[in-house]
Design an enzyme around this catalytic site. Structure first.
Site: not given
Ligand code: NAD
Ligand code: DAU
Length: 349
Positions: A35, A131-133, A156, A160, A220, A347
């Site tokens: 999207k 995700t592990d969450e 979130y 999931k 994490r 923030y």
């Molecule tokens: P991201 O937010 O970087 O990317 C998400 C993508 O999905 C974007 O390109 C966005 O444009 C697209 N999107 C969002 N809504 C949409 C819609 N309605 N239709 C079509 N496209 C859409 O996410 P990410 O961090 O790359 O995560 C990707 C997947 O992996 C997610 O399902 C997330 O839950 C999972 N995941 C992420 C992490 C992590 O650490 N980032 C860890 C475990 C699992």
């Molecule tokens: O565990 C997998 C998940 O990891 C994915 O499913 C999610 O999509 C991904 O966003 C990530 O989630 P977290 O919440 O763990 O990630 P985030 O980077 O937002 O935060 C990591 C840790 O840092 C968390 O304990 C919150 C903390 N944090 C985060 C931000 C953005 C801060 O202390 N300050 C901040 O400003």
């Protein structure tokens, strides 16, 4: 010739998965459906977007009619579903967007795949990236197994978890050949700077404060994004239908320790005296429902499919910092416009 639909391919993890598949499987046709929300960026794929086996489709997975038409037209053999709203903090301020994309969007894809494939499921696969969450929070010991009961705490992770349940229900009810993986925190190039590591790299670079939630003691488990992409490739091709695989880095960090390591590396790379940026650390109000600790037991993926992380954390972390420093234009582009408003609301600066 296989036609594979990858959703969310313009995002962080999706772009690494698309690149791997386009380069590794020239005989597959790879369709990236995205999207292009604030998190989707086609610049992430500029090195492969001219390849003949790559196709981009702009569209919303929440739009069932559009999804059904796309499946009827392209007749995909497989789906790797990554599209999602992915940031926990945004889910706290705007949960509905997460329910639409993560739950309704996933069910739309399941319906379209079921309808297209129902006569013959042979050679078809629906792979849902989760995700592990979904497992909730751990205390100081233990790790998540595939059998750990679901206990999501944020909108979130609840969205999931819900989508995971629908994928399993479509397997059990309709026989849809699906597979799920649940991964820990990814880090690496192209991650949107709302997530901890790229946000803090950007802030240190600009001498802005580093908002550490609570006491910084949350833990994490960090995995390099290309190792996740490799696991996805393996599970897509060899994972057991109906099965779930945990993916993790076996690499736990308390947030505050990770932040201090980041400061050490960046002060060195930016030519600042050691420890200069420690003064940027600012403890702020904790995230609501903040999970204390995540840790993954990835034994099943290792024993069944032979996967293990290949990138050592020191190497991956250093390469990640270098990438953000070298790709200033990418960072400036994604932090212009609506990002400023998000940052102010989140923030207060
Ligand atoms: P991201 O937010 O970087 O990317 C998400 C993508 O999905 C974007 O390109 C966005 O444009 C697209 N999107 C969002 N809504 C949409 C819609 N309605 N239709 C079509 N496209 C859409 O996410 P990410 O961090 O790359 O995560 C990707 C997947 O992996 C997610 O399902 C997330 O839950 C999972 N995941 C992420 C992490 C992590 O650490 N980032 C860890 C475990 C699992
Ligand atoms: O565990 C997998 C998940 O990891 C994915 O499913 C999610 O999509 C991904 O966003 C990530 O989630 P977290 O919440 O763990 O990630 P985030 O980077 O937002 O935060 C990591 C840790 O840092 C968390 O304990 C919150 C903390 N944090 C985060 C931000 C953005 C801060 O202390 N300050 C901040 O400003």
């Amino acid at each position: 010739m296989k036609k594979i639909l990858i959703t969310g391919g313009a995002g962080f993890i999706g772009s690494h998965v698309v690149r791997l598949f386009v380069n590794k499987y020239p005989d597959y046709q790879i369709f990236n459906l995205d999207k292009l929300t604030y998190a989707g960026n086609l610049e992430n794929l500029s090195d492969i977007d001219q390849k003949p086996n790559y196709h981009f489709v702009k569209g919303d997975i929440v739009d069932a009619e559009f999804i059904n038409q796309l499946f009827e037209k392209e007749r995909f053999d497989g789906v790797i579903h990554l599209a999602a709203e992915s940031h926990v903090d945004r889910s706290i301020t705007n949960p509905m967007e997460f329910i639409f994309t993560n739950v309704v969007g996933t069910v739309n894809l399941l319906n379209a795949a079921k309808n297209l494939w129902k006569e013959n499921y042979e050679g078809k696969r629906f792979y849902h990236i989760s995700t592990d969450e979904v497992y909730g929070a751990l205390g100081e010991t233990g790790s998540f197994k595939e059998t750990t009961p679901y206990s999501p705490h944020s909108p979130y992770s609840a969205s999931k978890a819900s989508s995971d349940h629908f994928v399993r229900a479509y397997h059990d009810t309709y026989g849809l050949p699906s597979v799920i993986s649940n991964c820990s925190n990814n880090y690496g190039p192209n991650q949107f700077p709302e997530k901890l590591i790229p946000l803090f790299i950007n802030n240190i670079k600009h001498n802005k404060s580093l908002p550490v939630y609570g006491k910084g003691i949350n833990v994490r488990d960090w995995l390099y994004v290309e190792d996740h992409a490799r696991a996805i490739d393996l599970i897509f091709h060899k994972g057991q239908t109906g099965s779930t695989y945990n993916i993790g880095g076996n690499n736990e960090w308390r947030n505050i320790d990770l932040i201090k390591k980041l400061i050490e590396i960046l002060d060195h790379k930016l030519g600042r005296p050691a420890g200069t940026s420690l003064s940027l650390i600012t403890y702020v109000t904790d995230r609501a429902g903040h999970d204390l600790r995540y840790a993954i037991d990835a034994t099943k993926l290792h024993t069944e499919l032979g996967w293990q992380p290949t990138i050592q954390f020191d190497e991956g972390f250093d390469a990640t910092v270098d990438w953000y420093l070298a790709n200033e234009k990418w960072l400036d582009n994604v932090t212009s416009g609506s990002y400023q408003e998000y940052y102010r609301k989140m923030y207060g600066e």
